[in-house]
Design an enzyme around this catalytic site. Structure first.
Site, PDB file in Angstrom:
ATOM      1  N   GLY A 169       1.038  -1.127   0.122  1.00  0.00           N
ATOM      2  CA  GLY A 169      -0.021  -0.054   0.038  1.00  0.00           C
ATOM      3  C   GLY A 169       0.922   1.213   0.031  1.00  0.00           C
ATOM      4  N   LYS A 170       0.629   2.195  -0.904  1.00  0.00           N
ATOM      5  CA  LYS A 170       1.604   3.337  -0.965  1.00  0.00           C
ATOM      6  C   LYS A 170       1.740   4.190   0.358  1.00  0.00           C
ATOM      7  CE  LYS A 170       0.496   3.711  -5.856  1.00  0.00           C
ATOM      8  NZ  LYS A 170       1.543   2.746  -6.240  1.00  0.00           N
ATOM      9  N   ASN A 196       6.013   9.728 -10.947  1.00  0.00           N
ATOM     10  CA  ASN A 196       7.040   9.037 -11.692  1.00  0.00           C
ATOM     11  C   ASN A 196       6.870   9.459 -13.202  1.00  0.00           C
ATOM     12  OD1 ASN A 196       5.113   7.708 -13.087  1.00  0.00           O
ATOM     13  ND2 ASN A 196       5.431   5.757 -11.561  1.00  0.00           N
ATOM     14  N   THR A 225      10.582  11.148 -10.584  1.00  0.00           N
ATOM     15  CA  THR A 225      11.630  10.025 -10.608  1.00  0.00           C
ATOM     16  C   THR A 225      11.585   9.304 -11.869  1.00  0.00           C
ATOM     17  OG1 THR A 225       9.355   8.459  -9.782  1.00  0.00           O
ATOM     18  CG2 THR A 225      11.290   9.769  -8.162  1.00  0.00           C
ATOM     19  N   GLY A 234      13.181   6.215 -12.540  1.00  0.00           N
ATOM     20  CA  GLY A 234      13.703   4.812 -12.451  1.00  0.00           C
ATOM     21  C   GLY A 234      15.256   4.708 -12.518  1.00  0.00           C
ATOM     22  N   GLY A 284      17.529   8.000 -12.634  1.00  0.00           N
ATOM     23  CA  GLY A 284      17.574   8.942 -11.547  1.00  0.00           C
ATOM     24  C   GLY A 284      16.493   9.815 -11.262  1.00  0.00           C
ATOM     25  N   ASP A 342      13.060  -6.173  -8.120  1.00  0.00           N
ATOM     26  CA  ASP A 342      11.606  -5.951  -8.020  1.00  0.00           C
ATOM     27  C   ASP A 342      11.634  -4.332  -7.563  1.00  0.00           C
ATOM     28  OD1 ASP A 342       9.066  -5.697  -7.209  1.00  0.00           O
ATOM     29  OD2 ASP A 342       9.015  -7.467  -5.597  1.00  0.00           O
ATOM     30  N   THR A 368       8.757  -2.793  -7.016  1.00  0.00           N
ATOM     31  CA  THR A 368       7.696  -2.299  -6.213  1.00  0.00           C
ATOM     32  C   THR A 368       8.197  -1.727  -4.783  1.00  0.00           C
ATOM     33  OG1 THR A 368       6.719  -4.467  -7.065  1.00  0.00           O
ATOM     34  CG2 THR A 368       5.571  -3.382  -5.387  1.00  0.00           C
ATOM     35  N   ASP A 420       7.812   4.684  -3.393  1.00  0.00           N
ATOM     36  CA  ASP A 420       7.391   4.827  -1.808  1.00  0.00           C
ATOM     37  C   ASP A 420       8.726   5.077  -0.969  1.00  0.00           C
ATOM     38  OD1 ASP A 420       4.770   4.794  -2.621  1.00  0.00           O
ATOM     39  OD2 ASP A 420       4.688   2.698  -2.458  1.00  0.00           O
TER      40      ASP A 420
HETATM   41  O1  RIB Z   1       3.759   1.700  -4.655  1.00  0.00           O
HETATM   42  C1  RIB Z   1       3.789   0.216  -4.449  1.00  0.00           C
HETATM   43  C2  RIB Z   1       2.334  -0.020  -3.753  1.00  0.00           C
HETATM   44  O2  RIB Z   1       1.339   0.136  -4.708  1.00  0.00           O
HETATM   45  C3  RIB Z   1       2.135  -1.537  -3.600  1.00  0.00           C
HETATM   46  O3  RIB Z   1       2.820  -1.984  -2.337  1.00  0.00           O
HETATM   47  C4  RIB Z   1       0.847  -1.999  -3.968  1.00  0.00           C
HETATM   48  O4  RIB Z   1       0.061  -2.016  -2.605  1.00  0.00           O
HETATM   49  C5  RIB Z   1       0.118  -0.450  -4.528  1.00  0.00           C
HETATM   50  O5  RIB Z   1      -0.547   0.381  -3.596  1.00  0.00           O
END
Ligand code: RIB
Length: 294
Positions: free
Chosen positions: A39-40, A182, A212, A214, A217, A239, A241, A245
């Site tokens: 979750g962000k 981004n 951002t 990636g 930079g 990864d 993900t 954040d």
């Molecule tokens: O920014 C990554 C997040 O986006 C993930 O953890 C996912 O939950 C989505 O909210």
């Protein structure tokens, strides 16, 4: 220490690792499924807490088993969860596909996050007592805007991650100090793929922008100043993900400590570079000692 309030989402991330993400109408066989707290909002809270910030999280989890795991994860990271409400029904979930380049695509089902429609007295007080407010767009726009307006009235600096990208209401952007999209979000918001052009347009809305980019930079631009491109550390991503954040949560801690923007961006870039070399969102976020060592 400057307190950081995060008004945002908690999701359980259901992450499928595949060689290549499926196209429309296609079925592919993946390698592995992982269930990771994300979750962000929660990611930014965990990143800030691990970077040494004092963090309070305002949001909601559901009454399912994901809800208690999401709360526990935040508690373990040292985030204050007194304003993380438990509401009847499922928690938010994110359905994520990560390919062999570490790139992801995400579908979010809001669940309990959709119930956060207003701040309440506790949320308003937490924002008023903070030095910084972090916002994203995984809660209803009404409460995101209320959070930003509350922060502005109290002189609290607000950072917005405009994700998932959507049109930004005027009364929200009026109250934002720093926008961190981004490159895809910046292009979507402005219609310009070139980050320099996008940054100039975004500066009509907010005083400061970090786009951002990636592995390229990030680009920092402020009204009345020359844009600055900060290179990213060279690493092999497994990864991505939660990398954005991690960047935002860590940057907030550095800014709260009074560091200059270049110094804060460099520190946050190191944190994001560590994050992309590990799997998952909250699971991949570095501790302060790791960021300093990098
Ligand atoms: O920014 C990554 C997040 O986006 C993930 O953890 C996912 O939950 C989505 O909210």
């Amino acid at each position: 220490m400057t307190a950081i309030a995060v008004l945002g989402s908690t999701n359980m991330d259901l992450v499928a690792y595949v060689a290549r993400a499926p196209g429309r109408g296609e079925t592919v066989t993946g390698r592995e499924l992982r269930t990771v707290p994300g979750g962000k909002g929660a990611n930014q809270a965990v990143a800030a807490a691990r970077a040494g910030g004092e963090v309070v999280m305002i949001g909601a989890v559901g009454t399912d088993e994901y809800g208690s795991r999401l709360r526990t994860e935040l508690d373990h990271a040292g985030v204050n969860t007194e304003l993380l409400h438990t509401v009847a029904g499922p928690s938010g979930t994110a359905h994520i596909v990560v390919d062999d380049d570490g790139a992801n695509s995400i579908v979010v089902i809001p669940g309990a996050n959709a119930s956060v429609t207003t701040l309440g007295p506790g949320g308003r007080a937490a924002i008023a007592a903070a030095g910084l407010l972090l916002l994203q767009l995984e809660l209803p726009m009404t409460v995101v805007t209320e959070g930003a307006r509350t922060a502005k009235e109290r002189g609290v600096r607000t950072i917005l991650t405009p994700s998932p990208v959507q049109p930004l209401p005027e009364d929200l952007v009026d109250a934002v100090d720093l926008l961190i999209p981004n490159e895809h979000e910046a292009a979507e918001l402005t219609g310009h793929r070139d980050p320099h052009a996008a940054a100039q347009l975004l500066l009509r809305l907010v005083p400061e922008v970090v786009i951002t980019l990636g592995r390229k930079g990030c680009l920092y631009a402020a009204r009345g100043g020359e844009p600055v491109l900060f290179p990213a550390p060279e690493v092999t991503a497994v990864d991505t993900t939660g990398a954005g954040d991690t960047f935002v949560g860590t940057l907030a801690v550095a800014l709260g400590e009074g560091r200059s923007v270049p110094e804060a961006v460099a520190w946050a870039s190191s944190a994001a570079a560590i994050c992309v070399q590990r799997h998952g969102a909250s699971t991949s976020m570095p501790y302060r000692s790791e960021i300093d060592a990098a």
